[in-house]
Design an enzyme around this catalytic site. Structure first.
Site, short mmCIF file in Angstrom:
data_model
loop_
_atom_site.label_atom_id
_atom_site.label_comp_id
_atom_site.label_asym_id
_atom_site.label_seq_id
_atom_site.Cartn_x
_atom_site.Cartn_y
_atom_site.Cartn_z
N HIS A 1 58.09 29.44 56.58
CA HIS A 1 58.35 31.26 55.43
C HIS A 1 59.19 30.57 55.12
CE1 HIS A 1 57.49 32.82 59.58
NE2 HIS A 1 58.34 32.32 60.29
N LYS B 1 52.03 27.49 58.92
CA LYS B 1 51.09 29.07 58.50
C LYS B 1 52.79 30.27 58.23
CE LYS B 1 52.50 29.39 64.15
NZ LYS B 1 54.14 29.74 63.60
N ASP C 1 54.10 24.40 66.90
CA ASP C 1 55.95 24.17 66.37
C ASP C 1 57.06 23.55 66.95
OD1 ASP C 1 54.40 26.34 64.62
OD2 ASP C 1 55.00 28.35 65.57
N ASP D 1 55.67 26.38 61.39
CA ASP D 1 56.38 27.38 61.16
C ASP D 1 56.37 27.54 59.94
OD1 ASP D 1 56.18 30.33 62.39
OD2 ASP D 1 58.07 30.44 62.65
N HIS E 1 61.07 36.63 53.21
CA HIS E 1 59.38 36.90 54.50
C HIS E 1 59.75 37.93 55.05
CE1 HIS E 1 56.70 35.74 57.90
NE2 HIS E 1 56.18 35.36 56.81
N CYS F 1 54.22 32.18 69.63
CA CYS F 1 52.46 31.23 68.72
C CYS F 1 51.89 30.33 69.26
CB CYS F 1 53.90 30.56 67.34
SG CYS F 1 54.90 31.41 66.49
N HIS G 1 64.87 31.86 59.64
CA HIS G 1 64.20 31.32 60.51
C HIS G 1 62.89 30.29 59.77
CE1 HIS G 1 61.15 33.57 62.00
NE2 HIS G 1 60.10 32.52 62.32
C1 VGL Z 1 57.81 31.93 66.34
C2 VGL Z 1 58.82 33.83 66.65
C3 VGL Z 1 58.80 33.56 65.02
C4 VGL Z 1 57.11 31.06 67.25
C5 VGL Z 1 58.01 31.42 65.26
O1 VGL Z 1 56.81 29.34 67.24
O2 VGL Z 1 57.45 30.94 68.60
N1 VGL Z 1 58.27 32.46 67.18
N2 VGL Z 1 58.20 32.29 64.74
ZN ZN Z 2 58.67 32.02 62.26
#
Ligand code: VGL
Ligand code: ZN
Length: 212
Positions: A54, A112, A14, A52, A58, A157, A87
């Protein structure tokens, strides 16, 4: 011990605008790890990046709950879910890789958190702890048995990805100085404890240079 190029993969978690300064779920200083991540990636033939990714509706987005604020938690069928600012929405700049990320030889991008009803911190198994992403099969077909995990966020993550990797039988290392953490209510200390409990090895990048 040397890194066995055939059997080892770097998982880059990410490195996106949304979780770096200026993003909708900005993680402090997370952009500062990117030059190191780029440098580490050059040491690996097998590199997988995660994103990430979404949909706008979401389930993890606080804005969908009238009485909730970001960073509060709710109970869902699959367990406790932290609510986040919206996000990394599919197709937006927030979801793009950070412009400083430069890993041209990455062979696979795993997206994901694409199911509106299930979050996925892990690159292997979604938060329902049942739905798989295909990454385990991909790495095993490539005969990879060792993974090095870097990226954002250490305590979400990165941790969930590393824990699942260890549980799936990969020898798993997290390169600590190539990660950046959110640290919400002690989540960073808890994450390291949970990672070490399943055998994840916590290392620093200077140890990696010794393995090349
Ligand atoms: C993440 C919270 C929500 C991450 C992604 O990349 O760690 N944390 N979505
Ligand atoms: Zn996320």
């Amino acid at each position: 011990m040397k890194i066995d190029q055939q059997r080892s993969a770097l998982i880059v978690v990410d490195i996106q605008n949304g979780v770096t300064p200026g993003g909708h779920l900005a993680v402090a200083h997370a952009d500062q790890i990117i030059p190191l991540v780029n440098q580490l990636a050059l040491q690996f033939e097998h590199v997988v990046c995660t994103q990430d990714w979404h949909p706008a509706n979401h389930i993890s987005f606080a804005e969908h709950y009238a009485d909730k604020q970001p960073f509060q938690s709710i109970e869902l069928d699959y367990g406790t879910q932290v609510l986040w600012p919206s996000h990394c929405v599919q197709g937006t700049v927030d979801a793009d890789f950070h412009p400083a990320l430069n890993i041209q030889h990455a062979k696979l991008i795993i997206r994901k958190g694409t199911n509106p009803a299930i979050d996925s911190y892990s690159a292997f198994v979604e938060a329902d702890r049942k739905t798989t992403t295909g990454l385990n099969g991909y790495l095993k077909e490539c005969a990879v048995d060792t993974v090095y995990v870097v990226g954002i966020a250490t305590d979400f993550c990165v941790a969930w990805t590393a824990i699942d990797a260890a549980k799936l039988g990969f020898q798993t290392f997290v390169i600590e100085d190539a990660t950046a953490a959110i640290n919400l209510n002690g989540s960073l200390a808890n994450a390291w404890q949970a990672m070490e409990a399943v055998g994840v090895k916590r290392i620093k990048s200077d140890a990696v240079w010794g393995l090349i």
